[in-house]
Design an enzyme around this catalytic site. Structure first.
Site, PDB file in Angstrom:
ATOM      1  CB  SER A 347      -0.922   0.004   1.223  1.00 13.42           C
ATOM      2  OG  SER A 347      -1.821  -1.078   1.187  1.00 13.42           O
ATOM      3  N   GLY A 419      -6.066  -3.809  -8.156  1.00 11.19           N
ATOM      4  CA  GLY A 419      -7.235  -2.984  -7.888  1.00 11.19           C
ATOM      5  C   GLY A 419      -6.859  -1.674  -7.228  1.00 11.19           C
ATOM      6  CG  ASP A 645      -5.919  -6.635   1.931  1.00 11.18           C
ATOM      7  OD1 ASP A 645      -6.950  -6.906   1.276  1.00 11.18           O
ATOM      8  OD2 ASP A 645      -5.255  -5.598   1.764  1.00 11.18           O
ATOM      9  NE  ARG A 731      -3.731  -9.675   0.436  1.00 14.64           N
ATOM     10  CZ  ARG A 731      -2.540  -9.223   0.787  1.00 14.64           C
ATOM     11  NH1 ARG A 731      -1.723  -9.996   1.471  1.00 14.64           N
ATOM     12  NH2 ARG A 731      -2.163  -8.002   0.444  1.00 14.64           N
TER      13      ARG A 731
END
Length: 780
Positions: A347, A419, A645, A731
């Site tokens: 991020s 995304g 997440d 993930r």
């Protein structure tokens, strides 16, 4: 396709499928490299009952007949063409019109049917069509111009290879006058010899090939001529490096063929040369001016684009996920231990590129995550004219262009599987003066984008998503066309989403007035923190975050901490396995990201933090995790957005806990790279875990047994073995890898290529601490 062609297609489907062979007799005109290679491929694949050829070089004809390639051959078309249902023209482009005249004469005399298929392999197409128009009263219904993008350094009959076209593209020009059967049969022919067929309009073909094929050949011939003209040419060629040899290899091609191509496509080639001259002059001036930043930007963009376009054209991220071409084969192990460093936070890596590019001055980034998603963001800003040096072992140097310095990309911005890239960039691009298009790979193009598009429209953005469900590609109209800037809004998020919040805050940087976002629960605040680090004021009042438009960003140094989302896999691994102890160094512990730690502690995990400090405005610490007797819990909903997440691997922890774990309020998991609730439940059930899917969560019946007298009892298997489909979700793949620590049998996980989107080197690091993962490439 015209209505007549559609009717022909429907009427001829049965005809095509009923043919044991594609052709009765194929006549190849010209037994050079391409013509002879195609003839050999047709022969080897049994695509025609007979093969005949026409060539002025009699020894080639004689040898082809002697070797059994041809049934007949001649230097004159009329002597062998009778009965042919396909003619392949493989002569220089300037000679094609004369060939058409011979073919017309054969049709007029009855040697050929009027609907006989005619195709060519020439490097230009518009002049082929013009030549046919000049010879025939109207274009033959069997004429299908084509161009295989293949070749070799050697030419002539002896250089032929039946595999020359395998995995190469063949362009077919589907003319409105052509019988559909001819188009369909030619497509089948090329596919049968291993080629990839694509349609293209003739003039567009000639313009594209002028840049990608004809111009490089012209430059290669010219460079060799230039060096050969020097007095010391022998030394030049003797000491020429590999780059010169590789590039000028194509100058060994047939001069007559290229002479004809350069004249046949002269308009497009001259245009390409003029454009090349402008770029060459620009580079010349940069070198004269010693403009290091601009030259590095040009070279860096070129290097990255060379790697990038292949993935973009295939609609894949930087690793190919169009098929399950890689798997993990995992042998159960029981203990993990050691001290390791986790890759940089994804991020923060995304945001460092975005804000560094929009800042004034230079931004130096360390710890950048060189994963697929972050690289997609990096490439997008390079495409918009930002000079970025690196990445080099996690180091980047970004030469910011300021708030108004971005330039329109010449191509759609390709986001791969990211995304985050697409949603955050939507806010930035909505405020730019130029039009933009963003697209992604097959997976990303299915994910919802209206969640950012709708509030951006409230700000005045003109943004178009695709399809009824509002997915990518996204088309954004520039403010110069709209005629007015974005307007600040007061927006209440329907769900706690850092991506939506960040998108709107970034759009607010250019908006008139104040943009205020109110979130129902706290979500990760990396955007707010990094805006402040770049000198842009952000007001935070509880769950209300505001920015004023019209400010500036100032470049500086950004240190990216280790990613807590990636660390979560190793945290759970140590917690569920026998006698384990792992230390993860300098992990980001931003309070909006520590939900995974809070949840694991509620489940009785033994987790401690040490060496707390701040890096680049973000809190970091060493995290140590030891084996624990986990217990099932009802996960507090206020922690859900803080661990959104990490839930796939938390489901693994819940399976190893004693008792039931209940997750609610997690609808967001259904719109990630996969429906992570459904996909994880499917995999858990495959491995023998009882679980129930709900609308907004999952109920897991843990199989942990606990221990007596506080003894850790993590020795009993919880999972069975089996084959897991990851649905190309990184993930999911990594979470079921962790499950192998409490498995009784081997686990195979398919489709693990996407692990590189967030955690390059995951398997190697997992093996380093005691797991047993074998990576198997199944693409061959």
């Amino acid at each position: 396709m015209s209505r007549q062609q559609r009717n022909q297609k429907n009427n001829n489907q049965t005809f095509l499928s009923a043919q044991p062979l594609l052709f009765k007799q194929v006549c190849v005109i010209g037994l050079g490299l391409i013509g002879a290679s195609l003839a050999q491929a047709i022969k080897d694949n049994g695509l025609s009952e007979r093969l005949v050829a026409v060539d002025r070089h009699t020894p080639s004809i004689e040898e082809a007949i002697k070797q059994g390639l041809l049934e007949a051959g001649s230097s004159t078309l009329s002597e062998v063409v009778a009965g042919s249902d396909l003619i392949i023209i493989a002569v220089p482009v300037q000679a094609v019109q004369a060939v058409f005249m011979d073919i017309k004469q054969a049709m007029d005399s009855g040697q050929l049917a009027s609907d006989c298929m005619i195709t060519d392999v020439c490097s230009t197409k518009a002049n082929i069509i013009d030549a046919a128009k000049a010879v025939f009263t109207s274009l033959p219904i069997g004429l299908v111009p084509a161009h295989p993008i293949a070749g070799a350094e050697n030419s002539g009959y002896h250089a032929r290879r039946a595999t020359l076209f395998a995995n190469h593209s063949v362009i077919i020009c589907e003319l409105p006058t052509t019988n559909y059967v001819a188009i369909a049969k030619l497509r089948l022919l090329w596919e049968a010899v291993g080629a990839k067929v694509m349609p293209m309009e003739a003039n567009h073909h000639d313009a594209i090939l002028a840049h990608t094929s004809h111009l490089p050949h012209l430059l290669a011939f010219n460079l060799v001529e230039q060096l050969a003209s020097h007095d010391d040419n022998l030394d030049m060629f003797r000491y020429a490096a590999g780059g010169f040899r590789d590039f000028t290899r194509i100058a060994a091609s047939d001069p007559k063929m290229w002479h004809d191509i350069f004249f046949a496509n002269h308009n497009a080639i001259v245009s390409a040369l003029d454009e090349y001259g402008v770029y060459l002059q620009t580079m010349r001036q940069l070198i004269i001016d010693k403009d290091s930043t601009a030259l590095m930007g040009l070279l860096g963009r070129a290097q990255a684009a060379r790697r990038h376009f292949g993935h973009m054209l295939a609609s894949t991220p930087y690793t190919d996920t169009s098929a399950m071409s890689a798997s993990y084969i995992i042998t159960p192990s029981t203990t993990v231990s050691g001290t390791i460093t986790i890759p940089g936070d994804k991020s923060i890596s995304h945001r460092s590129i975005m804000l560094g590019s929009l800042a004034t001055g230079v931004t130096h980034v360390t710890g950048f995550l060189e994963g697929e998603d972050a690289l997609a963001t990096l490439q997008a800003f390079r495409d918009m004219g930002v000079t970025i040096e690196g990445p080099d072992n996690g180091n980047l140097t970004i030469h910011g262009v300021g708030m108004n310095g971005l330039k329109p990309s010449k191509t759609p911005l390709y986001m791969g599987n990211s995304g985050t890239s697409m949603r955050l960039l939507a806010g930035i691009l909505a405020a730019q003066p130029f039009d933009s298009v963003m697209l992604g790979d097959t997976s990303l193009n299915k994910r919802p984008m209206e969640r950012v598009a709708a509030p951006l429209r409230m700000m005045g953005a003109v943004i178009q998503s695709t399809g009824h469900s509002g997915t990518a590609p996204l088309s954004i109209t520039g403010r110069d066309t709209v005629g007015k800037p974005l307007q600040g809004i007061d927006y209440e998020l329907p769900v706690a989403s850092a991506q939506i919040k960040s998108c709107l805050l970034l759009a607010g940087l250019w908006s008139e007035g104040t943009t205020t976002i109110t979130q129902p629960e706290v979500s990760r605040d990396h955007t707010e923190r990094m805006l402040s680090a770049f000198g842009y004021p952000v007001t935070v009042d509880g769950n209300r975050i505001s920015v004023e438009g019209g400010g500036t960003l100032v470049g500086g140094d950004i240190a990216v901490p280790a990613d807590i989302s990636s660390a979560a896999f190793f945290m759970v691994a140590a917690a569920i396995s026998q006698g384990s102890e792992l230390t993860l160094t300098q992990v980001g512990i931003n309070p909006t990201r520590t939900g995974v730690i809070d949840i694991l502690k509620l489940m009785n995990a033994d987790i401690s933090l040490s060496n707390n400090t701040h890096v680049g405005g973000e809190p970091v610490a060493d995290i140590t995790i030891r084996a624990s007797n986990l217990v099932g819990i009802e996960i507090p909903e206020h922690l859900v957005p803080l661990a959104i997440d990490e839930f796939p691997v938390l489901f693994i922890a819940a399976s190893c806990a004693q008792g039931r774990t209940v997750l609610t309020g997690a609808k967001e998991l259904r719109v990630k790279e996969s429906d992570r609730i459904a996909v994880m439940a499917e995999g858990l059930q495959t491995l023998g875990i009882e679980c129930t899917v709900t609308e907004d969560g999952l109920i897991i019946e843990g199989k942990g047994t606990g221990g007596q007298d506080d003894q850790i009892n993590n020795s009993q298997p919880v999972f069975g073995g089996g084959q897991i489909t990851s649905h190309h979700d990184h993930r999911i793949a990594m979470s079921f890898t962790v499950a192998s620590l409490r498995a009784s049998e081997q686990i195979i996980i398919e489709g693990v290529e996407t692990v590189n989107t967030s955690f390059p080197g995951f398997a190697e690091l997992a093996n380093q601490v005691g797991m047993s993962i074998q990576v198997e490439d199944t693409s061959i």
